[in-house]
Write a protein that holds these residues in place. Structure first.
Motif, PDB file in Angstrom:
ATOM      1  N   VAL A  92       0.902  -4.979  -8.043  1.00  0.00           N
ATOM      2  CA  VAL A  92       0.970  -4.629  -6.631  1.00  0.00           C
ATOM      3  C   VAL A  92       0.486  -3.197  -6.463  1.00  0.00           C
ATOM      4  O   VAL A  92       0.911  -2.292  -7.188  1.00  0.00           O
ATOM      5  CB  VAL A  92       2.411  -4.789  -6.094  1.00  0.00           C
ATOM      6  N   GLY A  93      -0.411  -3.005  -5.501  1.00  0.00           N
ATOM      7  CA  GLY A  93      -0.974  -1.686  -5.235  1.00  0.00           C
ATOM      8  C   GLY A  93      -0.360  -1.033  -4.015  1.00  0.00           C
ATOM      9  O   GLY A  93       0.818  -1.214  -3.720  1.00  0.00           O
ATOM     10  N   GLU A  94      -1.192  -0.331  -3.268  1.00  0.00           N
ATOM     11  CA  GLU A  94      -0.751   0.419  -2.102  1.00  0.00           C
ATOM     12  C   GLU A  94      -0.416  -0.478  -0.928  1.00  0.00           C
ATOM     13  O   GLU A  94      -1.014  -1.524  -0.738  1.00  0.00           O
ATOM     14  CB  GLU A  94      -1.872   1.367  -1.648  1.00  0.00           C
ATOM     15  N   ALA A  95       0.522  -0.014  -0.127  1.00  0.00           N
ATOM     16  CA  ALA A  95       0.864  -0.677   1.128  1.00  0.00           C
ATOM     17  C   ALA A  95       0.439   0.237   2.271  1.00  0.00           C
ATOM     18  O   ALA A  95       0.659   1.442   2.224  1.00  0.00           O
ATOM     19  CB  ALA A  95       2.363  -0.929   1.204  1.00  0.00           C
ATOM     20  N   THR A  96      -0.176  -0.353   3.274  1.00  0.00           N
ATOM     21  CA  THR A  96      -0.518   0.383   4.486  1.00  0.00           C
ATOM     22  C   THR A  96       0.273  -0.242   5.619  1.00  0.00           C
ATOM     23  O   THR A  96       0.068  -1.407   5.960  1.00  0.00           O
ATOM     24  CB  THR A  96      -2.037   0.302   4.768  1.00  0.00           C
ATOM     25  N   VAL A  97       1.193   0.542   6.172  1.00  0.00           N
ATOM     26  CA  VAL A  97       2.097   0.064   7.212  1.00  0.00           C
ATOM     27  C   VAL A  97       1.647   0.621   8.557  1.00  0.00           C
ATOM     28  O   VAL A  97       1.429   1.824   8.697  1.00  0.00           O
ATOM     29  CB  VAL A  97       3.549   0.501   6.925  1.00  0.00           C
ATOM     30  N   THR A  98       1.511  -0.260   9.526  1.00  0.00           N
ATOM     31  CA  THR A  98       1.184   0.130  10.889  1.00  0.00           C
ATOM     32  C   THR A  98       2.143  -0.604  11.817  1.00  0.00           C
ATOM     33  O   THR A  98       1.982  -1.810  12.050  1.00  0.00           O
ATOM     34  CB  THR A  98      -0.283  -0.235  11.233  1.00  0.00           C
ATOM     35  N   GLY A  99       3.149   0.094  12.265  1.00  0.00           N
ATOM     36  CA  GLY A  99       4.148  -0.531  13.130  1.00  0.00           C
ATOM     37  C   GLY A  99       4.916  -1.604  12.392  1.00  0.00           C
ATOM     38  O   GLY A  99       5.521  -1.347  11.346  1.00  0.00           O
ATOM     39  N   ALA A 102       1.883  -4.863   7.919  1.00  0.00           N
ATOM     40  CA  ALA A 102       1.457  -4.109   6.738  1.00  0.00           C
ATOM     41  C   ALA A 102       0.449  -4.931   5.946  1.00  0.00           C
ATOM     42  O   ALA A 102       0.423  -6.160   6.039  1.00  0.00           O
ATOM     43  CB  ALA A 102       2.664  -3.779   5.857  1.00  0.00           C
ATOM     44  N   GLN A 103      -0.354  -4.236   5.188  1.00  0.00           N
ATOM     45  CA  GLN A 103      -1.282  -4.837   4.239  1.00  0.00           C
ATOM     46  C   GLN A 103      -0.941  -4.261   2.868  1.00  0.00           C
ATOM     47  O   GLN A 103      -0.812  -3.040   2.738  1.00  0.00           O
ATOM     48  CB  GLN A 103      -2.738  -4.499   4.579  1.00  0.00           C
ATOM     49  N   VAL A 104      -0.812  -5.120   1.887  1.00  0.00           N
ATOM     50  CA  VAL A 104      -0.505  -4.678   0.529  1.00  0.00           C
ATOM     51  C   VAL A 104      -1.621  -5.155  -0.383  1.00  0.00           C
ATOM     52  O   VAL A 104      -1.930  -6.346  -0.423  1.00  0.00           O
ATOM     53  CB  VAL A 104       0.854  -5.235   0.050  1.00  0.00           C
ATOM     54  N   SER A 105      -2.222  -4.226  -1.101  1.00  0.00           N
ATOM     55  CA  SER A 105      -3.276  -4.611  -2.040  1.00  0.00           C
ATOM     56  C   SER A 105      -2.636  -5.124  -3.323  1.00  0.00           C
ATOM     57  O   SER A 105      -1.625  -4.598  -3.782  1.00  0.00           O
ATOM     58  CB  SER A 105      -4.206  -3.437  -2.328  1.00  0.00           C
ATOM     59  N   VAL A 106      -3.219  -6.183  -3.862  1.00  0.00           N
ATOM     60  CA  VAL A 106      -2.706  -6.797  -5.082  1.00  0.00           C
ATOM     61  C   VAL A 106      -3.893  -7.114  -5.986  1.00  0.00           C
ATOM     62  O   VAL A 106      -4.890  -7.689  -5.539  1.00  0.00           O
ATOM     63  CB  VAL A 106      -1.912  -8.099  -4.787  1.00  0.00           C
ATOM     64  N   SER A 107      -3.772  -6.736  -7.229  1.00  0.00           N
ATOM     65  CA  SER A 107      -4.760  -7.089  -8.243  1.00  0.00           C
ATOM     66  C   SER A 107      -4.197  -8.283  -9.014  1.00  0.00           C
ATOM     67  O   SER A 107      -3.103  -8.203  -9.573  1.00  0.00           O
ATOM     68  CB  SER A 107      -4.977  -5.903  -9.182  1.00  0.00           C
ATOM     69  N   SER A 150      -5.532  -8.919  -0.591  1.00  0.00           N
ATOM     70  CA  SER A 150      -4.641  -8.171   0.287  1.00  0.00           C
ATOM     71  C   SER A 150      -3.657  -9.151   0.909  1.00  0.00           C
ATOM     72  O   SER A 150      -4.051 -10.214   1.385  1.00  0.00           O
ATOM     73  CB  SER A 150      -5.463  -7.471   1.374  1.00  0.00           C
ATOM     74  N   VAL A 151      -2.390  -8.785   0.889  1.00  0.00           N
ATOM     75  CA  VAL A 151      -1.341  -9.633   1.434  1.00  0.00           C
ATOM     76  C   VAL A 151      -0.855  -9.017   2.739  1.00  0.00           C
ATOM     77  O   VAL A 151      -0.455  -7.852   2.769  1.00  0.00           O
ATOM     78  CB  VAL A 151      -0.162  -9.774   0.444  1.00  0.00           C
ATOM     79  N   SER A 152      -0.899  -9.805   3.805  1.00  0.00           N
ATOM     80  CA  SER A 152      -0.401  -9.371   5.110  1.00  0.00           C
ATOM     81  C   SER A 152       1.099  -9.615   5.178  1.00  0.00           C
ATOM     82  O   SER A 152       1.576 -10.671   4.753  1.00  0.00           O
ATOM     83  CB  SER A 152      -1.080 -10.159   6.230  1.00  0.00           C
ATOM     84  N   CYS A 153       1.811  -8.652   5.734  1.00  0.00           N
ATOM     85  CA  CYS A 153       3.254  -8.774   5.865  1.00  0.00           C
ATOM     86  C   CYS A 153       3.661  -8.394   7.288  1.00  0.00           C
ATOM     87  O   CYS A 153       2.960  -7.631   7.957  1.00  0.00           O
ATOM     88  CB  CYS A 153       3.961  -7.842   4.882  1.00  0.00           C
ATOM     89  N   THR A 154       4.784  -8.927   7.729  1.00  0.00           N
ATOM     90  CA  THR A 154       5.308  -8.589   9.043  1.00  0.00           C
ATOM     91  C   THR A 154       6.773  -8.194   8.921  1.00  0.00           C
ATOM     92  O   THR A 154       7.505  -8.712   8.075  1.00  0.00           O
ATOM     93  CB  THR A 154       5.194  -9.769  10.038  1.00  0.00           C
ATOM     94  N   LYS A 155       7.163  -7.274   9.781  1.00  0.00           N
ATOM     95  CA  LYS A 155       8.548  -6.823   9.808  1.00  0.00           C
ATOM     96  C   LYS A 155       9.311  -7.711  10.778  1.00  0.00           C
ATOM     97  O   LYS A 155       8.920  -7.877  11.935  1.00  0.00           O
ATOM     98  CB  LYS A 155       8.622  -5.361  10.245  1.00  0.00           C
ATOM     99  N   GLU A 156      10.376  -8.298  10.298  1.00  0.00           N
ATOM    100  CA  GLU A 156      11.191  -9.195  11.106  1.00  0.00           C
ATOM    101  C   GLU A 156      12.093  -8.394  12.038  1.00  0.00           C
ATOM    102  O   GLU A 156      12.257  -7.182  11.862  1.00  0.00           O
ATOM    103  CB  GLU A 156      12.030 -10.105  10.198  1.00  0.00           C
ATOM    104  N   SER A 157      12.709  -9.059  12.997  1.00  0.00           N
ATOM    105  CA  SER A 157      13.567  -8.379  13.969  1.00  0.00           C
ATOM    106  C   SER A 157      14.789  -7.727  13.322  1.00  0.00           C
ATOM    107  O   SER A 157      15.334  -6.762  13.855  1.00  0.00           O
ATOM    108  CB  SER A 157      14.015  -9.348  15.063  1.00  0.00           C
ATOM    109  N   ASP A 158      15.202  -8.218  12.138  1.00  0.00           N
ATOM    110  CA  ASP A 158      16.343  -7.623  11.445  1.00  0.00           C
ATOM    111  C   ASP A 158      15.939  -6.452  10.544  1.00  0.00           C
ATOM    112  O   ASP A 158      16.769  -5.892   9.841  1.00  0.00           O
ATOM    113  CB  ASP A 158      17.101  -8.673  10.632  1.00  0.00           C
TER     114      ASP A 158
END
Length: 177
Positions: A92-99, A102-107, A150-158
């Motif tokens: 797992v590489g860097e995560a870029t969080v925007t609000g 997020a996008q996480v780079s993975v090799s 790159s793995v897209s992630c979302t922040k849940e309401s909790d």
């Protein structure tokens, strides 16, 4: 008069550009970046070790795309997964969080699915009944390759992060590379 018109317009444009760039850049450090990296790390580790839920998700995806050809070859999805994942690894590489996203780079190091399927189709020419030995031969002879995704992630309401949908898309994309 021309100068007055251009200066405010230029300032407005520069301000919009700075705001847009600041919004697009995201953060790569902090609690959210670490949390999203941990989320992807856990999910990828579940895939690598074939944890029960992850294994079932991969089996379901495989069977939804290749159930008939596998049945014609006499190959079980379970056996194929066991063989395919024996050399699977990731970092797992860097995560870029925007609000709240997020996008996480993975090799990922894995066998090249697309190459194997292409060779299988070429060698068997649609004669799936005789393809199983060729499939196992291609898998055994295929060297794992490192690919970036790159793995897209979302922040849940909790406040927790979810990467299940993004991981599914990323792993599917790996199969097409």
């Amino acid at each position: 008069m021309t100068r007055r018109f251009h200066t405010p317009a230029l300032l407005a444009l520069l301000t919009a550009l700075v705001l847009a760039l600041a919004g697009c850049g995201g953060t790569t450090t902090g609690a959210d970046a670490e949390a999203v990296r941990a989320c992807v790390q856990t999910a990828m580790e579940d895939v690598r070790t074939q944890a029960l839920d992850a294994r079932q998700a991969v089996l379901d995806e495989l069977e939804s795309h290749a159930k008939k050809p596998l049945a014609k070859m006499g190959v079980s999805a379970e056996d194929l997964l066991d063989d395919y994942f024996r050399d699977f690894s990731f970092e797992v590489g860097e995560a870029t969080v925007t609000g709240n996203s997020a996008q996480v780079s993975v090799s990922v190091t894995c066998r090249p699915v697309r190459d194997i399927v292409t060779q299988l189709v070429e060698k068997c020419a649609g004669k799936w009944e005789a393809a199983a030995p060729t499939l196992w031969e291609l898998l055994d002879g295929s060297e794992p390759q490192q690919v970036q995704t790159s793995v897209s992630c979302t922040k849940e309401s909790d406040g927790t992060w979810s990467c299940d949908d993004g991981l599914k898309r990323a792993l599917t994309d790996l199969c097409l590379k």
